[in-house]
Design a protein around this motif. Structure first.
Motif, PDB file in Angstrom:
ATOM      1  N   LEU A  46      65.485  39.865  56.337  1.00  0.00           N
ATOM      2  CA  LEU A  46      66.941  39.968  56.437  1.00  0.00           C
ATOM      3  C   LEU A  46      67.372  40.678  57.715  1.00  0.00           C
ATOM      4  O   LEU A  46      66.708  41.600  58.198  1.00  0.00           O
ATOM      5  N   ASN A  47      68.501  40.246  58.237  1.00  0.00           N
ATOM      6  CA  ASN A  47      69.141  40.879  59.383  1.00  0.00           C
ATOM      7  C   ASN A  47      70.553  41.307  59.002  1.00  0.00           C
ATOM      8  O   ASN A  47      71.140  40.762  58.057  1.00  0.00           O
ATOM      9  N   GLU A  48      71.087  42.271  59.718  1.00  0.00           N
ATOM     10  CA  GLU A  48      72.465  42.680  59.472  1.00  0.00           C
ATOM     11  C   GLU A  48      73.395  41.482  59.596  1.00  0.00           C
ATOM     12  O   GLU A  48      73.282  40.689  60.525  1.00  0.00           O
ATOM     13  N   GLY A  49      74.279  41.334  58.619  1.00  0.00           N
ATOM     14  CA  GLY A  49      75.191  40.196  58.577  1.00  0.00           C
ATOM     15  C   GLY A  49      74.754  39.109  57.616  1.00  0.00           C
ATOM     16  O   GLY A  49      75.568  38.259  57.239  1.00  0.00           O
ATOM     17  N   ASP A  50      73.472  39.134  57.194  1.00  0.00           N
ATOM     18  CA  ASP A  50      72.987  38.130  56.246  1.00  0.00           C
ATOM     19  C   ASP A  50      73.584  38.372  54.865  1.00  0.00           C
ATOM     20  O   ASP A  50      73.820  39.522  54.458  1.00  0.00           O
ATOM     21  N   ARG A  51      73.797  37.280  54.129  1.00  0.00           N
ATOM     22  CA  ARG A  51      74.290  37.377  52.757  1.00  0.00           C
ATOM     23  C   ARG A  51      73.139  37.185  51.770  1.00  0.00           C
ATOM     24  O   ARG A  51      72.153  36.496  52.068  1.00  0.00           O
ATOM     25  N   LYS A  60      76.801  41.291  51.467  1.00  0.00           N
ATOM     26  CA  LYS A  60      76.419  41.201  52.880  1.00  0.00           C
ATOM     27  C   LYS A  60      75.669  42.462  53.295  1.00  0.00           C
ATOM     28  O   LYS A  60      76.082  43.583  52.975  1.00  0.00           O
ATOM     29  N   LEU A  61      74.550  42.265  53.995  1.00  0.00           N
ATOM     30  CA  LEU A  61      73.810  43.393  54.544  1.00  0.00           C
ATOM     31  C   LEU A  61      74.549  43.888  55.783  1.00  0.00           C
ATOM     32  O   LEU A  61      74.666  43.169  56.764  1.00  0.00           O
ATOM     33  N   ILE A  62      75.068  45.114  55.728  1.00  0.00           N
ATOM     34  CA  ILE A  62      75.860  45.620  56.848  1.00  0.00           C
ATOM     35  C   ILE A  62      75.124  46.667  57.679  1.00  0.00           C
ATOM     36  O   ILE A  62      75.529  46.966  58.805  1.00  0.00           O
ATOM     37  N   LYS A  63      74.026  47.214  57.127  1.00  0.00           N
ATOM     38  CA  LYS A  63      73.252  48.175  57.918  1.00  0.00           C
ATOM     39  C   LYS A  63      71.801  48.161  57.463  1.00  0.00           C
ATOM     40  O   LYS A  63      71.509  48.208  56.269  1.00  0.00           O
TER      41      LYS A  63
END
Length: 215
Positions: A173-178, A108-111
């Motif tokens: 991609l955005n924060e929260g994307d897997r 998961k993209l967190i930042k």
């Protein structure tokens, strides 16, 4: 095998449920003039799939339940943009690293933050995959070969230059994307060799690797 150097961005034309698995059609105009044949392998967001039909700029793939259970393909809808790379040839420059197209798991993209002209991306991994990720090692994110900047527990970060940000789907991609993750092949084989879970011992140990400059 692949290199993790994305050749083009394609788009999902359809995702059809068939008897429990999925058949997807991808539009890839840049591949229309390529020498593509039935049975060829193409990595789609890092997932190695086999061409079962093609015509014009559209390519069709069957996706097994195994692949659906370990990837995000089951969530794909018409219009989704995906990274594409054809299998490497013996004459291909290995600009990235050796990539099998077998997804190990999801992160998961967190930042997401700017870092001069580039972008810094911090991802969170399942704990069982984090052990395979090392500082300055290679990792594949949605089929894109990247270098790990640093590791902190089950989190790691990468730096994405403007070119890569623009010519892959990483820029969407955005924060929260897997995302799909494939760890470095060498890490996988080293674990197998060191585990001793084989009928015949290889003789390779942590001390052997250290003494010979590999650890």
């Amino acid at each position: 095998m692949f290199t993790g150097i994305i050749e083009t961005i394609g788009q999902v034309v359809s995702a059809q449920q068939l008897g429990g698995d999925v058949r997807i059609t991808i539009s890839a105009p840049d591949f229309a003039s390529r020498d593509v044949a039935l049975g060829d392998s193409i990595a789609i967001n890092g997932v190695c799939l086999t061409v079962i039909e093609y015509g014009g700029d559209e390519f069709v793939f069957d996706v097994s339940i195994e692949s659906i259970n370990h990837t995000l393909i089951g969530d794909w809808v018409t219009g989704k943009k995906v990274n594409l790379e054809m299998a490497l040839l013996p004459t291909t420059r290995l600009g990235g690293h050796l990539v099998s197209g077998h997804v190990d798991g999801l992160a998961k993209l967190i930042k997401l933050s700017k870092d001069a002209r580039s972008w810094r991306m911090v991802f969170e991994l399942p704990t069982d995959l984090a052990k395979y990720v090392a500082k300055k090692g290679s990792i594949t994110i949605n089929g894109t070969s990247l270098t790990v900047n640093s590791v902190n527990g089950n989190q790691f970060d990468v730096n994405v230059i403007p070119h890569t940000f623009d010519v892959t789907t990483l820029g969407t991609l955005n924060e929260g994307d897997r995302v799909h993750i494939e760890v470095d092949l060498i890490a996988r084989y080293l674990e197998r060799l060191l585990s001793g879970d084989t009928k015949a011992s290889s003789g390779i140990t942590e001390s052997f690797l250290s003494e010979n400059g590999f650890a």
